[in-house]
Design a protein around this motif. Sequence first.
Motif, PDB file in Angstrom:
ATOM      1  N   ALA A 137      18.171 -39.076  65.062  1.00 26.22           N
ATOM      2  CA  ALA A 137      19.627 -39.147  64.879  1.00 26.22           C
ATOM      3  C   ALA A 137      20.026 -38.613  63.502  1.00 26.22           C
ATOM      4  N   ALA A 138      19.212 -38.937  62.485  1.00 27.45           N
ATOM      5  CA  ALA A 138      19.521 -38.461  61.134  1.00 27.45           C
ATOM      6  C   ALA A 138      19.441 -36.949  61.045  1.00 27.45           C
ATOM      7  N   VAL A 139      18.541 -36.346  61.827  1.00 32.23           N
ATOM      8  CA  VAL A 139      18.346 -34.897  61.781  1.00 32.23           C
ATOM      9  C   VAL A 139      19.431 -34.159  62.550  1.00 32.23           C
ATOM     10  N   ILE A 140      19.823 -34.681  63.717  1.00 35.80           N
ATOM     11  CA  ILE A 140      20.716 -33.904  64.583  1.00 35.80           C
ATOM     12  C   ILE A 140      22.180 -34.344  64.541  1.00 35.80           C
ATOM     13  N   LEU A 141      22.457 -35.558  64.049  1.00 40.00           N
ATOM     14  CA  LEU A 141      23.831 -36.040  64.021  1.00 40.00           C
ATOM     15  C   LEU A 141      24.426 -35.891  62.625  1.00 40.00           C
ATOM     16  N   ARG A 142      25.718 -35.604  62.573  1.00 41.52           N
ATOM     17  CA  ARG A 142      26.423 -35.404  61.319  1.00 41.52           C
ATOM     18  C   ARG A 142      27.473 -36.496  61.135  1.00 41.52           C
ATOM     19  N   VAL A 143      27.922 -36.671  59.901  1.00 40.04           N
ATOM     20  CA  VAL A 143      28.902 -37.709  59.592  1.00 40.04           C
ATOM     21  C   VAL A 143      30.177 -37.516  60.401  1.00 40.04           C
ATOM     22  N   GLY A 144      30.591 -36.278  60.617  1.00 40.38           N
ATOM     23  CA  GLY A 144      31.850 -36.015  61.313  1.00 40.38           C
ATOM     24  C   GLY A 144      31.733 -35.926  62.814  1.00 40.38           C
ATOM     25  N   ASP A 145      30.559 -36.246  63.370  1.00 50.49           N
ATOM     26  CA  ASP A 145      30.359 -36.069  64.807  1.00 50.49           C
ATOM     27  C   ASP A 145      31.194 -37.023  65.654  1.00 50.49           C
ATOM     28  N   THR A 146      31.493 -38.200  65.128  1.00 48.39           N
ATOM     29  CA  THR A 146      32.329 -39.138  65.896  1.00 48.39           C
ATOM     30  C   THR A 146      33.667 -38.500  66.232  1.00 48.39           C
ATOM     31  N   GLY A 147      34.276 -37.861  65.243  1.00 51.51           N
ATOM     32  CA  GLY A 147      35.532 -37.157  65.481  1.00 51.51           C
ATOM     33  C   GLY A 147      35.357 -36.000  66.442  1.00 51.51           C
ATOM     34  N   LEU A 148      34.235 -35.277  66.310  1.00 55.80           N
ATOM     35  CA  LEU A 148      33.971 -34.150  67.200  1.00 55.80           C
ATOM     36  C   LEU A 148      33.864 -34.621  68.644  1.00 55.80           C
ATOM     37  N   PHE A 149      33.136 -35.710  68.877  1.00 54.69           N
ATOM     38  CA  PHE A 149      32.964 -36.221  70.230  1.00 54.69           C
ATOM     39  C   PHE A 149      34.311 -36.600  70.856  1.00 54.69           C
ATOM     40  N   GLN A 150      35.205 -37.133  70.039  1.00 51.76           N
ATOM     41  CA  GLN A 150      36.525 -37.531  70.536  1.00 51.76           C
ATOM     42  C   GLN A 150      37.404 -36.323  70.838  1.00 51.76           C
ATOM     43  N   GLN A 151      37.185 -35.236  70.107  1.00 54.69           N
ATOM     44  CA  GLN A 151      38.034 -34.048  70.267  1.00 54.69           C
ATOM     45  C   GLN A 151      37.589 -33.143  71.409  1.00 54.69           C
ATOM     46  N   LEU A 152      36.363 -33.314  71.898  1.00 50.84           N
ATOM     47  CA  LEU A 152      35.839 -32.405  72.906  1.00 50.84           C
ATOM     48  C   LEU A 152      36.731 -32.323  74.146  1.00 50.84           C
ATOM     49  N   GLU A 153      37.279 -33.457  74.558  1.00 52.13           N
ATOM     50  CA  GLU A 153      38.086 -33.493  75.775  1.00 52.13           C
ATOM     51  C   GLU A 153      39.374 -32.686  75.645  1.00 52.13           C
ATOM     52  N   THR A 154      39.857 -32.528  74.436  1.00 49.06           N
ATOM     53  CA  THR A 154      41.137 -31.825  74.230  1.00 49.06           C
ATOM     54  C   THR A 154      40.939 -30.363  73.837  1.00 49.06           C
ATOM     55  N   MET A 155      39.701 -29.924  73.638  1.00 46.04           N
ATOM     56  CA  MET A 155      39.437 -28.540  73.228  1.00 46.04           C
ATOM     57  C   MET A 155      39.595 -27.579  74.396  1.00 46.04           C
ATOM     58  N   GLY A 156      39.929 -26.335  74.069  1.00 48.11           N
ATOM     59  CA  GLY A 156      39.907 -25.279  75.060  1.00 48.11           C
ATOM     60  C   GLY A 156      38.480 -24.935  75.426  1.00 48.11           C
ATOM     61  N   GLU A 157      38.296 -24.194  76.534  1.00 45.61           N
ATOM     62  CA  GLU A 157      36.958 -23.930  77.052  1.00 45.61           C
ATOM     63  C   GLU A 157      36.095 -23.173  76.043  1.00 45.61           C
ATOM     64  N   VAL A 158      36.663 -22.134  75.406  1.00 44.50           N
ATOM     65  CA  VAL A 158      35.890 -21.328  74.464  1.00 44.50           C
ATOM     66  C   VAL A 158      35.498 -22.154  73.245  1.00 44.50           C
ATOM     67  N   GLU A 159      36.460 -22.893  72.680  1.00 48.32           N
ATOM     68  CA  GLU A 159      36.201 -23.713  71.500  1.00 48.32           C
ATOM     69  C   GLU A 159      35.191 -24.822  71.822  1.00 48.32           C
ATOM     70  N   LYS A 160      35.324 -25.414  73.010  1.00 48.19           N
ATOM     71  CA  LYS A 160      34.418 -26.486  73.413  1.00 48.19           C
ATOM     72  C   LYS A 160      32.990 -25.975  73.572  1.00 48.19           C
ATOM     73  N   ASN A 161      32.822 -24.812  74.220  1.00 43.50           N
ATOM     74  CA  ASN A 161      31.494 -24.241  74.405  1.00 43.50           C
ATOM     75  C   ASN A 161      30.832 -23.911  73.067  1.00 43.50           C
ATOM     76  N   ALA A 162      31.637 -23.397  72.126  1.00 36.11           N
ATOM     77  CA  ALA A 162      31.103 -23.070  70.804  1.00 36.11           C
ATOM     78  C   ALA A 162      30.630 -24.341  70.094  1.00 36.11           C
ATOM     79  N   ALA A 163      31.421 -25.423  70.216  1.00 37.54           N
ATOM     80  CA  ALA A 163      31.046 -26.689  69.577  1.00 37.54           C
ATOM     81  C   ALA A 163      29.779 -27.267  70.202  1.00 37.54           C
TER      82      ALA A 163
END
Length: 441
Positions: free
Chosen positions: A168-194
């Motif tokens: 978890a320390a290697v692959i997870l980042r401090v801001g990932d909680t926000g990223l996980f919450q934003q995935l549902e509202t992202m467009g397809e291209v932006e979501k795939n890139a993330a």
Amino acid sequence: MSRSPAAVRADSLNPRDTWISLGIVGTLFFIFGFVSWVNAILIPYFKIAFTLSNFDSYLVAFAFYISYLVMSVPSSYLLKAVGFKKGMMFGFFAMAIGAYIFIPAAMGRTYEVFLLGLFTLGTGLAILQTAANPYVTILGPKERAAQRISIMGIFNKGAGILAPIIFAAVILRVGDTGLFQQLETMGEVEKNAALDELISRVIVPYAVVGTVLLALGVLVVFSPLPEIDTEHETPEVAMANSGKTSIFQFPHLILGAVAIFLHVGTQVIAIDTVIAYADSFGIGLMEAKVFPSYTLAFTIVGYLIGISMIPKVISQVNILRICTILGTVFTLSIIFTSGQVTILGITSDVSIWFVVLLGLANSLVWAGIWPLALDGLGRFTKLGASVLIMGLCGNAFMPLIYGYLADLYNVRLAYWILFPCYLYLVFYAAYGHKIKRWTIA
């Protein structure tokens, strides 16, 4: 060709050689634990990265552990042909290939290729487990086998505590909680890139793991680990087995393999589902990632109890009975208790901590089953061990059943799957291990 010319009987080793051998095998158990228990983080991680259902996310455990069903018996014949040490080398090499498969899987963000990598990792582990567990069982007095297995368990579960935290320390980042919450509202291209960026984080860790496994495969061949003769039988065992031609003529072994199947299933459910269960109470991945480590910490507590008490204070069969009863009680507590508690700075439903306590209940079940199931097998020991290792495929099927029930009902009621498992384990501890011949009414 059935065994190496240099094979020696376990009872011919002096105490120093025995402890050196156990130390090397303990290192193997640490590696088993690190590679196996990282799945506790991979499951929720892949669920996010590939937007999976509960059922599909538990294909991680299925792909990894189904290899034990496929490879355990072939592993026993491999060990007979090339010996324990070369067999272990092949096991490490297979695991390294599995780790390297994660690299193209991440580059293409292809879940199916990840599952192939996990299957290959499991194949290597099946070979190593088939070799390592008989070592621990026969290197020393039979009545202390559970004590030795408990020591190996500390190596295994100690690695299991570290693996999810390090991964978890290697692959997870401090801001990932926000990223996980934003995935549902992202467009397809932006979501795939993330998601591409998220999944690419496994490339470097698994490239390192693959290289380390390759090195260990070479080192184990040159280690002082002796080749153990498992073909030797005492006169008493030889007489008892004189008319036996099949492994299926040992009921206590076959029933023990079923017990292993159910036990490892309950163990992996307790560890691999606790993060998702915590999420159902609003505890996110970044906070819930510690729960698998807590579960494994309680398992280590159980091992320490076993090491200190077996056989001076309590026999290994009686402590097996206690653990199986505890598992039954904790399962009912998960389903029927509720209420907010704050423990170790985490406010959560009390039932989550009963999932964690399953680590204690499960701690000495494996250690109790192995010596009982292998008792009196003599020349059938290698094949008998492979049958028990096949039982590890319970790790493949049980989480899928849990995931199916979680999707069908909810994540709490899905824990009902544990109840009949513990009832069978109580039966094996109380009576099943005593059945030495099949009887037809």
